[in-house]
Design an enzyme around this catalytic site. Structure first.
Site, mmCIF file in Angstrom:
data_model
loop_
_atom_site.group_PDB
_atom_site.id
_atom_site.type_symbol
_atom_site.label_atom_id
_atom_site.label_comp_id
_atom_site.label_asym_id
_atom_site.label_seq_id
_atom_site.Cartn_x
_atom_site.Cartn_y
_atom_site.Cartn_z
ATOM 1 N N ASP A 49 1.049 -1.394 -0.419
ATOM 2 C CA ASP A 49 -0.009 0.408 0.132
ATOM 3 C C ASP A 49 1.073 1.679 -0.372
ATOM 4 O O ASP A 49 1.903 1.223 0.742
ATOM 5 C CB ASP A 49 -1.161 -0.267 1.363
ATOM 6 C CG ASP A 49 -1.504 0.923 1.532
ATOM 7 O OD1 ASP A 49 -2.904 1.487 0.556
ATOM 8 O OD2 ASP A 49 -1.336 2.270 1.950
ATOM 9 N N TYR A 54 2.426 10.359 0.140
ATOM 10 C CA TYR A 54 3.819 9.622 0.760
ATOM 11 C C TYR A 54 4.930 10.048 0.276
ATOM 12 O O TYR A 54 5.827 9.625 -0.609
ATOM 13 C CB TYR A 54 3.198 8.059 1.026
ATOM 14 C CG TYR A 54 2.324 7.238 1.563
ATOM 15 C CD1 TYR A 54 1.582 8.308 2.493
ATOM 16 C CD2 TYR A 54 2.479 6.139 1.905
ATOM 17 C CE1 TYR A 54 0.158 7.589 2.736
ATOM 18 C CE2 TYR A 54 1.043 5.672 1.929
ATOM 19 C CZ TYR A 54 -0.026 6.500 2.848
ATOM 20 O OH TYR A 54 -1.194 5.951 3.815
ATOM 21 N N LEU A 210 -0.805 -0.967 15.455
ATOM 22 C CA LEU A 210 0.147 -0.768 16.820
ATOM 23 C C LEU A 210 0.250 1.188 17.064
ATOM 24 O O LEU A 210 1.427 1.361 17.421
ATOM 25 C CB LEU A 210 2.045 -0.688 16.319
ATOM 26 C CG LEU A 210 1.508 -2.373 16.144
ATOM 27 C CD1 LEU A 210 3.230 -2.422 15.670
ATOM 28 C CD2 LEU A 210 1.285 -3.477 16.911
ATOM 29 N N ARG A 228 10.009 6.239 15.397
ATOM 30 C CA ARG A 228 8.872 6.583 13.767
ATOM 31 C C ARG A 228 8.152 8.174 14.304
ATOM 32 O O ARG A 228 8.543 9.261 13.954
ATOM 33 C CB ARG A 228 7.002 6.114 13.457
ATOM 34 C CG ARG A 228 6.872 6.412 12.527
ATOM 35 C CD ARG A 228 5.351 5.582 12.094
ATOM 36 N NE ARG A 228 5.736 5.109 11.144
ATOM 37 C CZ ARG A 228 5.330 4.126 10.269
ATOM 38 N NH1 ARG A 228 3.532 4.218 10.866
ATOM 39 N NH2 ARG A 228 5.899 2.959 9.813
#
Length: 335
Positions: A49, A54, A210, A228
């Site tokens: 995906d 992005y 998550l 992240r």
């Protein structure tokens, strides 16, 4: 790997999938992205995906390079992209017919593909008539540039309106929705969308299982520099970082610690428990995961082995920790 039909379609997607949000084209370079995709493919993941927004399109470029480099058979892949934020120009964003068609063409060029399997309206567009949106995505499908179209973070009412327009015009309706879903974000998938699964046979490809890493336990004692959440120029990551400093954020961390203890008793990691919990939901077609290194993908795939361990007793124990079950009937036994 295990596979599920995407909603009422005949398309089968791997129960775990790999997404490129934040990571590919941004957090890691193309070589790492390639190795992550190869590891995922070797482990049976067929669904990848991405989106035009992005890393300003670099994610699509890096994924496309990987697909060509490894010479995978196109029929073995399910590739999706999303259209909404395509640039700074007045017609480079939103869901006008112009941007949906031009944005799709630009995404395919970056991916170096003739078509994507799935194309999403990345967000609802209140300024564009629903008939224009439905007709435009049907045009993309009729041109052979996508096989199915869907939505991401639309309300149940907006999705229902799209189906009504499609039915009235005898056009293809959205097949799937891509919402956020995890132990801390449940209402939309478990409550608001329930009528859509039954009425339209809608599938779901959920993101952030998550909670941007919170449910992995890695932030229990702070934010690692290579994580992240440490990314400084991302508004979403900043909002999550700020949230961890609140009282609610600390409550969530305390719950993650308890979930970690339960995971240890089951012989798995906290991440694997959180992923298995999402997989347990029969209305989730695929769980989109992120990974900045191949070893993370290998660990994530092991969550499939945890799903059978989530008995009714364990699920109730998880509910006792979370204390956030939506006020709607939900049958975990039907997975």
């Amino acid at each position: 790997m295990e596979y599920r039909y995407l909603g009422k379609s005949g398309l089968m997607v791997s129960r775990l999938s790999l997404g490129g949000w934040v990571t590919y084209g941004g957090q890691v370079g193309p070589e790492v992205a390639q190795m992550c995709m190869k590891t995922a493919f070797d482990l049976g993941i067929n669904f990848f995906d991405t989106a035009e927004v992005y890393s300003n399109g670099q994610c699509e470029i890096d994924m496309g390079v990987a697909i060509r480099k490894f010479g995978w058979k196109r029929s073995d892949l399910v590739i999706s992209t999303k259209i909404f934020w395509g640039g700074k120009g007045p017609n480079d964003r939103g869901l006008s017919r112009k941007h949906i068609i031009e944005g799709t063409d630009a995404s395919l060029k970056r991916l170096q593909l003739d078509y994507v399997d799935l194309i999403y309206a990345h967000r609802p567009d209140l300024d564009t008539p629903m008939e224009e949106i439905v007709r435009a995505f049907n045009h993309v499908i009729n041109q052979g540039k996508a096989f199915y179209w869907g939505t991401s973070e639309w309300t149940a009412q907006q999705i229902t309106e799209a189906h009504a327009v499609a039915q009235r015009l005898n056009l293809i309706a959205p097949l799937m929705e891509q919402p956020q879903y995890n132990m801390f974000h449940r209402d939309r998938v478990e409550k608001e969308y329930l009528p859509l699964y039954k009425t339209f046979g809608m599938g779901s490809t959920i993101w952030s299982p998550l909670a941007s890493g919170l449910l992995s336990g890695k932030y229990n004692d702070g934010i690692p520099a290579d994580s992240r959440l440490a990314i400084q120029d991302n508004a979403v990551m900043k909002r999550i970082r700020d949230g961890l400093e609140t009282e609610d954020g600390q409550v969530k961390i305390s719950k993650v610690i308890k979930l970690g203890a339960m995971a240890s008793q089951l012989g798995c990691t906290t991440s694997q428990l959180a992923l298995a919990w999402c997989l347990k939901n029969p209305n989730v077609s695929s769980v989109i995961t992120g990974a900045s290194k191949p070893s993370q993908i290998e660990e994530n795939v092991k969550s499939l082995q945890v799903v059978p361990l989530l008995t009714e007793e364990i699920m109730l124990a998880i509910e006792d920790i979370l204390l956030n079950k939506p006020a709607a009937d939900y049958n975990y036994r039907s997975s």
